[in-house]
Design a protein around this motif. Structure first.
Motif, mmCIF file in Angstrom:
data_model
loop_
_atom_site.group_PDB
_atom_site.id
_atom_site.type_symbol
_atom_site.label_atom_id
_atom_site.label_comp_id
_atom_site.label_asym_id
_atom_site.label_seq_id
_atom_site.Cartn_x
_atom_site.Cartn_y
_atom_site.Cartn_z
ATOM 1 N N ILE A 153 32.367 57.599 48.175
ATOM 2 C CA ILE A 153 32.715 56.824 49.367
ATOM 3 C C ILE A 153 31.450 56.141 49.879
ATOM 4 O O ILE A 153 30.457 56.828 50.187
ATOM 5 C CB ILE A 153 33.296 57.726 50.477
ATOM 6 N N GLU A 154 31.462 54.821 49.965
ATOM 7 C CA GLU A 154 30.295 54.060 50.402
ATOM 8 C C GLU A 154 30.734 52.877 51.256
ATOM 9 O O GLU A 154 31.870 52.410 51.155
ATOM 10 C CB GLU A 154 29.501 53.542 49.194
ATOM 11 N N GLU A 155 29.817 52.372 52.045
ATOM 12 C CA GLU A 155 30.072 51.146 52.809
ATOM 13 C C GLU A 155 29.764 49.939 51.932
ATOM 14 O O GLU A 155 28.741 49.902 51.234
ATOM 15 C CB GLU A 155 29.209 51.120 54.064
ATOM 16 N N ALA A 156 30.653 48.963 51.938
ATOM 17 C CA ALA A 156 30.437 47.736 51.165
ATOM 18 C C ALA A 156 31.216 46.607 51.814
ATOM 19 O O ALA A 156 32.193 46.833 52.523
ATOM 20 C CB ALA A 156 30.871 47.918 49.711
ATOM 21 N N ASN A 157 30.776 45.399 51.517
ATOM 22 C CA ASN A 157 31.346 44.194 52.109
ATOM 23 C C ASN A 157 31.924 43.313 51.021
ATOM 24 O O ASN A 157 31.310 43.137 49.971
ATOM 25 C CB ASN A 157 30.241 43.460 52.879
ATOM 26 N N TRP A 158 33.097 42.755 51.248
ATOM 27 C CA TRP A 158 33.721 41.913 50.227
ATOM 28 C C TRP A 158 32.847 40.719 49.855
ATOM 29 O O TRP A 158 32.843 40.282 48.713
ATOM 30 C CB TRP A 158 35.067 41.393 50.721
ATOM 31 N N GLU A 159 32.118 40.175 50.815
ATOM 32 C CA GLU A 159 31.333 38.969 50.554
ATOM 33 C C GLU A 159 30.142 39.248 49.643
ATOM 34 O O GLU A 159 29.578 38.331 49.055
ATOM 35 C CB GLU A 159 30.864 38.366 51.880
ATOM 36 N N THR A 160 29.756 40.495 49.516
ATOM 37 C CA THR A 160 28.634 40.888 48.655
ATOM 38 C C THR A 160 29.047 42.057 47.753
ATOM 39 O O THR A 160 28.214 42.868 47.365
ATOM 40 C CB THR A 160 27.427 41.288 49.521
ATOM 41 N N LEU A 161 30.316 42.142 47.421
ATOM 42 C CA LEU A 161 30.864 43.340 46.782
ATOM 43 C C LEU A 161 30.190 43.711 45.460
ATOM 44 O O LEU A 161 29.787 44.877 45.291
ATOM 45 C CB LEU A 161 32.373 43.175 46.591
ATOM 46 N N PRO A 162 30.050 42.809 44.487
ATOM 47 C CA PRO A 162 29.416 43.225 43.231
ATOM 48 C C PRO A 162 27.995 43.770 43.444
ATOM 49 O O PRO A 162 27.618 44.776 42.834
ATOM 50 C CB PRO A 162 29.401 41.938 42.403
ATOM 51 N N ARG A 163 27.241 43.132 44.312
ATOM 52 C CA ARG A 163 25.881 43.603 44.595
ATOM 53 C C ARG A 163 25.898 44.946 45.306
ATOM 54 O O ARG A 163 25.108 45.845 44.991
ATOM 55 C CB ARG A 163 25.152 42.567 45.459
ATOM 56 N N SER A 185 24.482 48.654 43.862
ATOM 57 C CA SER A 185 23.394 49.375 44.522
ATOM 58 C C SER A 185 23.531 50.886 44.370
ATOM 59 O O SER A 185 22.538 51.609 44.437
ATOM 60 C CB SER A 185 23.328 49.005 46.009
ATOM 61 N N PHE A 186 24.761 51.382 44.181
ATOM 62 C CA PHE A 186 24.929 52.823 43.975
ATOM 63 C C PHE A 186 25.563 53.171 42.629
ATOM 64 O O PHE A 186 25.529 54.319 42.201
ATOM 65 C CB PHE A 186 25.729 53.460 45.120
ATOM 66 N N LEU A 187 26.094 52.161 41.910
ATOM 67 C CA LEU A 187 26.638 52.357 40.559
ATOM 68 C C LEU A 187 26.233 51.147 39.710
ATOM 69 O O LEU A 187 27.048 50.252 39.458
ATOM 70 C CB LEU A 187 28.158 52.490 40.594
ATOM 71 N N PRO A 188 24.990 51.067 39.277
ATOM 72 C CA PRO A 188 24.501 49.880 38.563
ATOM 73 C C PRO A 188 25.334 49.568 37.324
ATOM 74 O O PRO A 188 25.606 50.442 36.488
ATOM 75 C CB PRO A 188 23.071 50.283 38.170
ATOM 76 N N PHE A 215 36.165 40.146 43.701
ATOM 77 C CA PHE A 215 37.070 41.214 43.255
ATOM 78 C C PHE A 215 37.255 41.138 41.739
ATOM 79 O O PHE A 215 37.206 42.162 41.045
ATOM 80 C CB PHE A 215 38.430 41.092 43.937
ATOM 81 N N ALA A 216 37.492 39.926 41.239
ATOM 82 C CA ALA A 216 37.684 39.744 39.800
ATOM 83 C C ALA A 216 36.433 40.158 39.025
ATOM 84 O O ALA A 216 36.518 40.734 37.933
ATOM 85 C CB ALA A 216 38.042 38.296 39.506
ATOM 86 N N GLN A 217 35.262 39.890 39.610
ATOM 87 C CA GLN A 217 34.005 40.199 38.942
ATOM 88 C C GLN A 217 33.799 41.703 38.768
ATOM 89 O O GLN A 217 33.099 42.137 37.849
ATOM 90 C CB GLN A 217 32.841 39.609 39.752
ATOM 91 N N CYS A 218 34.421 42.512 39.613
ATOM 92 C CA CYS A 218 34.257 43.971 39.535
ATOM 93 C C CYS A 218 35.159 44.612 38.488
ATOM 94 O O CYS A 218 35.077 45.832 38.264
ATOM 95 C CB CYS A 218 34.536 44.599 40.901
ATOM 96 N N LEU A 219 36.018 43.826 37.849
ATOM 97 C CA LEU A 219 36.966 44.351 36.873
ATOM 98 C C LEU A 219 36.428 44.240 35.449
ATOM 99 O O LEU A 219 35.769 43.259 35.081
ATOM 100 C CB LEU A 219 38.282 43.575 36.948
ATOM 101 N N LYS A 220 36.774 45.234 34.645
ATOM 102 C CA LYS A 220 36.577 45.125 33.205
ATOM 103 C C LYS A 220 37.532 44.065 32.645
ATOM 104 O O LYS A 220 38.571 43.778 33.256
ATOM 105 C CB LYS A 220 36.897 46.460 32.529
ATOM 106 N N PRO A 221 37.224 43.486 31.487
ATOM 107 C CA PRO A 221 38.222 42.647 30.826
ATOM 108 C C PRO A 221 39.516 43.437 30.615
ATOM 109 O O PRO A 221 39.492 44.585 30.172
ATOM 110 C CB PRO A 221 37.556 42.300 29.492
ATOM 111 N N GLY A 222 40.640 42.843 30.986
ATOM 112 C CA GLY A 222 41.917 43.532 30.907
ATOM 113 C C GLY A 222 42.233 44.387 32.114
ATOM 114 O O GLY A 222 43.315 44.987 32.186
ATOM 115 N N GLY A 223 41.316 44.454 33.083
ATOM 116 C CA GLY A 223 41.520 45.256 34.287
ATOM 117 C C GLY A 223 42.523 44.623 35.234
ATOM 118 O O GLY A 223 42.840 43.430 35.138
#
Length: 290
Positions: A114-124, A128-131, A165-173
């Motif tokens: 559980i972490e704090e994150a913002n949609w506008e900077t979501l991949p970054r 920061s906690f799961l490279p 959001f799309a950038q955080c998905l694996k191909p086929g995710g």
């Protein structure tokens, strides 16, 4: 258009950067727990829909990007998924963190992040906690995305977040994302009354207001009043939303995935043609495999 330029919300606040936190005063976060009801009694057709599609597509890792109090994340943890939960509201995350602490003796909860994150900077933020981490599925449910308003007048911020959001998905995710039936609200000035997510045991009244600017719907406010029936106690709070129409939201999603994703739309978890006036539309995007 920011919500506080038009309405003085009962739940004001700004997080450290980016998306406005309408739960920042803590009041709406507390009442929201009452509104969504018991996590152990989550709406069964919703649970069957989400978990069924996740398992059908072989999903194991799930990023819940609007986890709020953690109700959906806990449901997924209980079902054996590896869950990472983020939210821009620290007041909402407080409830999720407490829920994890309360279950600390259950080994299923040891790996719940559980972490704090913002949609506008979501991949970054996630990196920061799961490279380098990508997920089998990303979920943004419960009308959460509509909290992000249109400050620039051309929805560029919303489009950027959908690409994140799309950038955080694996191909086929898979991306699961929904919105209320704002077409019906715009046309009738009322919110479809039935609920597909929530199990509030108290009477709930929702007053709907639609702000139209130069002929275009710009903002919907929902004033919630929950009658707890205890010493005439009533809980009230207001949330402001961007009124996504089905046609425009469909177009933005397809653009975010470069028109290469498989796109399915459901109405209250049923095929689109089976529900005439749904309360919610649920979009499922399958990212291209290559």
């Amino acid at each position: 258009m920011a919500a506080d330029k038009v309405f003085h919300s009962r739940s004001e606040g700004i997080p450290s950067e980016g998306v406005k936190d309408q739960y920042a005063d803590g009041k709406a976060a507390r009442v929201w727990k009452k509104f969504i009801g018991d996590s152990n009694e989550r709406t069964q057709n919703y649970k069957n829909f989400l978990i069924g599609l996740l398992r059908k597509n072989g999903c194991e890792s799930v990023l819940d990007i609007a986890c709020g109090t953690g109700i959906d994340s806990m449901m997924l943890v209980e079902e054996g998924f590896k869950v990472v939960s983020v939210d821009a509201s620290d007041k909402m995350l407080k409830h999720a963190l407490k829920a994890r602490w309360d279950r600390r003796k259950d080994p299923k909860y040891d790996e719940w992040i559980i972490e704090e994150a913002n949609w506008e900077t979501l991949p970054r933020d996630v990196s920061s906690f799961l490279p380098g981490k990508l997920f089998d599925a990303v979920i943004c449910l419960g009308n959460s995305f509509a909290h992000l308003l249109d400050d620039d007048g051309d929805q560029r911020g919303q489009k950027m977040c959908l690409r994140n959001f799309a950038q955080c998905l694996k191909p086929g995710g898979l991306l699961f994302i929904d919105h209320r039936n704002y077409d019906a609200m715009i046309n009738s000035g009322a919110t479809p009354g039935h609920s597909i997510y929530y199990n509030c045991k108290y009477p709930v009244d929702i007053k709907t207001s639609v702000l139209v600017v130069r002929g275009k719907p710009e903002l919907v406010t929902l004033d919630y009043c929950i009658d707890a029936g205890e010493h005439n106690e009533k809980s009230e709070f207001r949330l402001c939303y961007y009124p996504h129409t089905l046609k425009k939201f469909t177009s933005m999603l397809e653009e975010a995935f470069d028109a290469r994703a498989k796109h399915e739309i459901y109405a209250d978890f049923k095929p689109l043609n089976q529900v005439s006036t749904p309360g919610f539309y649920i979009h499922v995007m399958e990212k291209a495999k290559q």
